[in-house]
Every structure is written in C-alpha cells, then in structure tokens.
Scaffold this motif. Sequence first.
Motif, PDB file in Angstrom:
ATOM      1  N   UNK A 235       0.820  -1.217   0.000  1.00 43.47           N
ATOM      2  CA  UNK A 235       0.000   0.000   0.000  1.00 43.47           C
ATOM      3  C   UNK A 235       0.850   1.262   0.000  1.00 43.47           C
ATOM      4  N   UNK A 236       2.067   1.150   0.560  1.00 45.41           N
ATOM      5  CA  UNK A 236       2.963   2.305   0.623  1.00 45.41           C
ATOM      6  C   UNK A 236       4.408   1.817   0.553  1.00 45.41           C
ATOM      7  N   UNK A 237       5.006   1.773  -0.639  1.00 48.50           N
ATOM      8  CA  UNK A 237       6.361   1.227  -0.781  1.00 48.50           C
ATOM      9  C   UNK A 237       7.405   1.894   0.107  1.00 48.50           C
ATOM     10  N   UNK A 238       7.225   3.178   0.418  1.00 47.07           N
ATOM     11  CA  UNK A 238       8.205   3.869   1.261  1.00 47.07           C
ATOM     12  C   UNK A 238       8.238   3.295   2.676  1.00 47.07           C
ATOM     13  N   UNK A 239       7.242   2.490   3.029  1.00 42.26           N
ATOM     14  CA  UNK A 239       7.238   1.828   4.337  1.00 42.26           C
ATOM     15  C   UNK A 239       8.494   0.987   4.537  1.00 42.26           C
ATOM     16  N   UNK A 240       9.060   0.465   3.429  1.00 43.65           N
ATOM     17  CA  UNK A 240      10.235  -0.401   3.522  1.00 43.65           C
ATOM     18  C   UNK A 240      11.468   0.341   4.011  1.00 43.65           C
ATOM     19  N   UNK A 241      11.424   1.667   3.998  1.00 44.46           N
ATOM     20  CA  UNK A 241      12.532   2.433   4.569  1.00 44.46           C
ATOM     21  C   UNK A 241      12.670   2.190   6.066  1.00 44.46           C
ATOM     22  N   UNK A 242      11.607   1.685   6.681  1.00 41.32           N
ATOM     23  CA  UNK A 242      11.630   1.396   8.117  1.00 41.32           C
ATOM     24  C   UNK A 242      12.425   0.132   8.443  1.00 41.32           C
ATOM     25  N   UNK A 243      12.871  -0.568   7.416  1.00 40.09           N
ATOM     26  CA  UNK A 243      13.693  -1.756   7.660  1.00 40.09           C
ATOM     27  C   UNK A 243      15.074  -1.391   8.175  1.00 40.09           C
ATOM     28  N   UNK A 244      15.417  -0.127   8.105  1.00 36.12           N
ATOM     29  CA  UNK A 244      16.676   0.343   8.675  1.00 36.12           C
ATOM     30  C   UNK A 244      17.895  -0.244   7.983  1.00 36.12           C
ATOM     31  N   UNK A 245      18.811  -0.790   8.786  1.00 40.59           N
ATOM     32  CA  UNK A 245      20.068  -1.304   8.241  1.00 40.59           C
ATOM     33  C   UNK A 245      19.869  -2.533   7.357  1.00 40.59           C
ATOM     34  N   UNK A 246      18.738  -3.194   7.466  1.00 40.64           N
ATOM     35  CA  UNK A 246      18.475  -4.363   6.613  1.00 40.64           C
ATOM     36  C   UNK A 246      18.228  -3.963   5.160  1.00 40.64           C
ATOM     37  N   UNK A 247      17.878  -2.692   4.929  1.00 35.82           N
ATOM     38  CA  UNK A 247      17.680  -2.206   3.565  1.00 35.82           C
ATOM     39  C   UNK A 247      19.046  -1.944   2.931  1.00 35.82           C
ATOM     40  N   UNK A 248      19.403  -2.740   1.927  1.00 35.33           N
ATOM     41  CA  UNK A 248      20.747  -2.631   1.341  1.00 35.33           C
ATOM     42  C   UNK A 248      20.761  -1.857   0.032  1.00 35.33           C
ATOM     43  N   UNK A 249      19.594  -1.596  -0.561  1.00 38.13           N
ATOM     44  CA  UNK A 249      19.542  -0.813  -1.797  1.00 38.13           C
ATOM     45  C   UNK A 249      18.160  -0.186  -1.967  1.00 38.13           C
ATOM     46  N   UNK A 250      18.140   1.062  -2.429  1.00 42.48           N
ATOM     47  CA  UNK A 250      16.886   1.755  -2.718  1.00 42.48           C
ATOM     48  C   UNK A 250      17.149   2.744  -3.855  1.00 42.48           C
ATOM     49  N   UNK A 251      16.580   2.429  -5.016  1.00 44.43           N
ATOM     50  CA  UNK A 251      16.742   3.299  -6.182  1.00 44.43           C
ATOM     51  C   UNK A 251      15.380   3.868  -6.575  1.00 44.43           C
ATOM     52  N   UNK A 252      15.304   5.197  -6.637  1.00 51.30           N
ATOM     53  CA  UNK A 252      14.139   5.875  -7.204  1.00 51.30           C
ATOM     54  C   UNK A 252      14.473   6.217  -8.652  1.00 51.30           C
ATOM     55  N   UNK A 253      13.719   5.672  -9.585  1.00 53.66           N
ATOM     56  CA  UNK A 253      14.019   5.848 -11.005  1.00 53.66           C
ATOM     57  C   UNK A 253      13.105   6.919 -11.588  1.00 53.66           C
ATOM     58  N   UNK A 254      13.598   8.134 -11.570  1.00 56.77           N
ATOM     59  CA  UNK A 254      12.853   9.260 -12.140  1.00 56.77           C
ATOM     60  C   UNK A 254      13.858  10.261 -12.698  1.00 56.77           C
ATOM     61  N   UNK A 255      13.473  10.981 -13.720  1.00 55.81           N
ATOM     62  CA  UNK A 255      14.410  11.886 -14.372  1.00 55.81           C
ATOM     63  C   UNK A 255      15.276  11.132 -15.367  1.00 55.81           C
ATOM     64  N   UNK A 256      16.208  11.841 -15.998  1.00 52.78           N
ATOM     65  CA  UNK A 256      17.018  11.227 -17.049  1.00 52.78           C
ATOM     66  C   UNK A 256      18.269  10.534 -16.526  1.00 52.78           C
ATOM     67  N   UNK A 257      18.961  11.075 -15.566  1.00 56.26           N
ATOM     68  CA  UNK A 257      20.232  10.512 -15.107  1.00 56.26           C
ATOM     69  C   UNK A 257      20.699  11.278 -13.868  1.00 56.26           C
ATOM     70  N   UNK A 258      21.375  10.682 -13.040  1.00 55.72           N
ATOM     71  CA  UNK A 258      21.663   9.257 -12.846  1.00 55.72           C
ATOM     72  C   UNK A 258      20.978   8.828 -11.559  1.00 55.72           C
ATOM     73  N   UNK A 259      21.061   7.591 -11.147  1.00 55.58           N
ATOM     74  CA  UNK A 259      20.233   7.105 -10.061  1.00 55.58           C
ATOM     75  C   UNK A 259      21.111   6.565  -8.934  1.00 55.58           C
ATOM     76  N   UNK A 260      21.177   7.344  -7.865  1.00 53.84           N
ATOM     77  CA  UNK A 260      21.983   6.982  -6.711  1.00 53.84           C
ATOM     78  C   UNK A 260      21.196   6.054  -5.787  1.00 53.84           C
ATOM     79  N   UNK A 261      21.934   5.141  -5.156  1.00 53.67           N
ATOM     80  CA  UNK A 261      21.321   4.301  -4.123  1.00 53.67           C
ATOM     81  C   UNK A 261      21.126   5.148  -2.870  1.00 53.67           C
ATOM     82  N   UNK A 262      19.881   5.300  -2.440  1.00 57.85           N
ATOM     83  CA  UNK A 262      19.581   6.179  -1.322  1.00 57.85           C
ATOM     84  C   UNK A 262      20.086   5.640   0.019  1.00 57.85           C
ATOM     85  N   UNK A 263      20.438   4.341   0.072  1.00 58.37           N
ATOM     86  CA  UNK A 263      21.017   3.809   1.313  1.00 58.37           C
ATOM     87  C   UNK A 263      22.517   4.087   1.390  1.00 58.37           C
ATOM     88  N   UNK A 264      23.126   4.441   0.256  1.00 60.60           N
ATOM     89  CA  UNK A 264      24.557   4.700   0.211  1.00 60.60           C
ATOM     90  C   UNK A 264      25.419   3.459   0.201  1.00 60.60           C
TER      91      UNK A 264
END
Length: 498
Positions: A227-256
């Motif tokens: 229902x809300x994909x951003x809820x997965x940000x609550x996984x904390x350190x278990x989240x190893x990758x998060x890419x938002x694909x919008x715009x032309x370039x480039x796409x950084x992993x928001x978890x770093x």
Amino acid sequence: MVKNQKPTSKYNLLSLIFTTLVILIATLYPFNFSKIQLFSLAEIIANFNHSSNFQDQVNNIILFIPLGFSFTSLLLKSSKKSIVKLGLVILFSFGLSLTVEILQIFLPSRSPTPADLFNNTLGGLFGFVCFYIWNPQSFSSTIKNLKISQANQSRKQIVCCFIAYLLLTLFISILWQNANNLSNWHTNYYLSIGNEVRGNRHWQGYVSEIYIADQAISKNEASHGLSNPSYLNQLGKSLVAHYELSGKCCYQDKTGNQPELLWQGQPVSIPQSQGVFLNANSWLKTSAPVSTLSHRISQTSEFTISAAIATTNLDQKGPARIISISDSSLRRNLTLGQQGNSLDLRLRTPLTGENGTEIKLNIPNIFTDTYLHQIIITYARGTVQVYVDKLNNFYSFNLLDLIPKEQRIFYYALSFIPLGIGLSIITLLAQKRLIFYRVLFYSGIFIPSLMLESILVSESGKDFSMKNILLGISFTAVTMVCLRIRAAQLKTSSKFTN
C-alpha cells in the motif's frame, strides 16, 4: 598361485591407468590450454567460484566409480587394513580430481568447481564399496571380520554404532538444509535493470522504484509495503539498496551502500510518474559490482525485493530480464524476468545451480496488462513468497518441493544407500540377539527417513511428503536386501566348494 598373481596385478594396474586416462580425456578435452597472467593461490581460489548443475553432479560421480573400483582391485593383495585402503582410494580420487580442476583453470571451455572435488571423491568411494561387494574374497573377509570383532560381543558398542548411524542421518539432513542457502552468491556481479548485464536479454517496459533488503519481511510488513512502498525504509540497516528511477540521469542508491545506476544507451523521455522506460537501446547497469548487497544477502540467506513494474509487451520471452544481479546470461545470483504473461524467477543456490535454472520458479498471470504493478518477493529457508498489488494476490512455494523427480531420486539414493550399508553392518553385529536385532532393524529403516523429512518440514517450511519418506525407506531397505542376498550367495557357494 604366485604365477597368477603377477598377471592379475598387471591387469589391475593397466585398468587403473586406463580409467585415469579416460577421466583426463573426459575432463580436459580438447586440451586447448591457455596462459593466465597471474598464477597464484588467490587466482586458483578465485577460479573455483563456480557451481555445477545436476547433470554434472551425476556425471562426476559416475566417472570416478571405475577409478575407485580399479584402484581398490590393485590394493587387493596388499596387507594393509581395509580402512587404510579406503583412505588411499579417497586420497587418490581427491588428488586426481584436484589436479584436473587446477588444469581446468587454463581451459577457457571449462569451469572448475568445489562441488566436483566432492562428487569425484564420492565416486571413488562408491567404487571402493562396489569392489568390496563384487569381490567374493573381500566381501567374505569383511563379514568374517565383523563377526569376530569386539563390537559383535558388546551391546554397548552396537548401540554406539547405531547412535553414530543416527548422527550420520542428522549430518545428511544438515546438507539438505544447506542446499537452500545463498552462501554461493558471487560478490562481483552487477545489478542491471531492463536487460542482462551484457545487453543480450532486453525487456521493454517501465520500472519506477526498487527496494532490496537482506531479510525476508513478514506478511504484515508486505501488506504495508504494497500500500505504501516507502514503508520499507523502516527496515533500517536491513535495507541494502533503494533506487528511485525518475528523471534522465543518474540514479543513486539512497542507502549509500551500492554504486549508482547508469544508462546504457540513451534514456527515453517519459512522464516521471511512470518511472523510466527501458528497451533494447536504453537500459540501466550499476557502475560497479553490487558487492555489499550480494555479500550481505549471502550472509543472511534471506532477501526482500520490492519493485513497481509495467510491461509494454505482453509476449516478451527469453525470459526478458527486468531486474538481474549477474555476470552473463549463464551466471547469476538473482533474476526477475518476463516469460510471456509469467514472472520468471532465477535464484542461485547450491540446489538450483549458478544459473538458477535447475528448479523452475514461475509465477503465472502476472503480465496480463500494461498497468504498473507493485511486486514484493521474499525469500527465507528455501521458501519464496510473491505478492502482487494486494496481499491476497499471493504465491508461495518451497524449493525442496519443486525438485524434479529424477533429481530427487538421485539425491535420495546418495543419502540413503550409504545408510543402508551402515545399517547392514549394525544388524550383522546384532544378529545373535534376536529382539535387539529386530529393534535395530526396523528403527534403522524407518527413523532416518522420518528424521530427514521432519527436519526439512520444520526448518525449511516444505510440505510434508509421505512419498519422500517411502523413497528413503525403500533405498535403505533395498540396499540391505541386496547385501543380504550377496552374503547368502557367497555362503552357499562356499558350502558347495567345501
């Protein structure tokens, strides 16, 4: 007597040389050796990071059975104890296998694997056992030695042997469980979106957002994530990758944690609400391998992937690669692809092989329209769970339940034939005590199969299968019957001879 010994020994030596040559030709042909720039222990270990498929496992065991058989026949006249002969056969089989695997590093057409060392050595061991059963002198001598052994006179020692028998069953159960883990994931593979890493399996459609975690989420968490994909940000350190694909370039992993996704080809301009459009000429690939992601998932043997996906072609096949962590079209850690209207999942485990194709993981009727769908896939203890848009649109299956019939029979034969041989030895030691013998006989046949199935059901979440239990019982019982028939034949023939 002495006159016949030399020709026999010469024949056995020639047989061993012949089987060795056959192995070298079968494993090294066409001998197109090439140089490698840096030959070191690290290079050798790096080149061993492959896995073999089911057919290779069967072939590698069968190939070394004649070697173990012929080498054991050569040792027949030796005064060494049987246990020493067994050790020599194992060492010789392992040594030849290791030599072959190292030589295969220099062959572009071959891929050395750690599993080959085990399977080849196991084949040599089977050859040793086959010779001792086939050869009347060795078989009769083994039975005689067991009958006069100290264990034959001691009930405590027989009980200890039976406990060791059950511990062997437990060890086999652990091996079965480990077949589902992700420890064989390669850390040098790239993440690609909309194509294979080398650009030869394109997919056409939209992807807007990707989450990857190194743990499997619960059903309740999956409901929130749908229902809300951003809820997965609550996984904390278990989240190893998060890419938002919008715009032309480039796409950084928001978890770093992971490298950025870069366009391969020219991006196509589309409304940002739809994410990015991918096709044969425009797809995404990380600037470097996703080593941290692969390593962490290999440590936990769990993962969760959440992605918003829309196909623009309902008949894409190959499967067409949507999300892939791989090195080529034949080696991968994980791939989500489209095969017609189905979602095709390829997952690298010891059971499914390095291409993830030994077991088919296919979820039907996912791509029946061109709308954007939220898909969540979780994996833990051999169980894959797939949610599409809604919690009740749910699929679940266990890898162990999907093993093909012929593959299952082979694995059960490898597991229970050795147990049948072990139980034959134990019951032979206890045959003078009728009640004790019967307890060991029936419990020894039924307990291992029940134990394996119970452990796999509780630890891996697979469905309980009476067929699997009966399969294990059958291999144990048939092995015992065959050995008893062989013993009876030799006993009858010796009476006629006398």
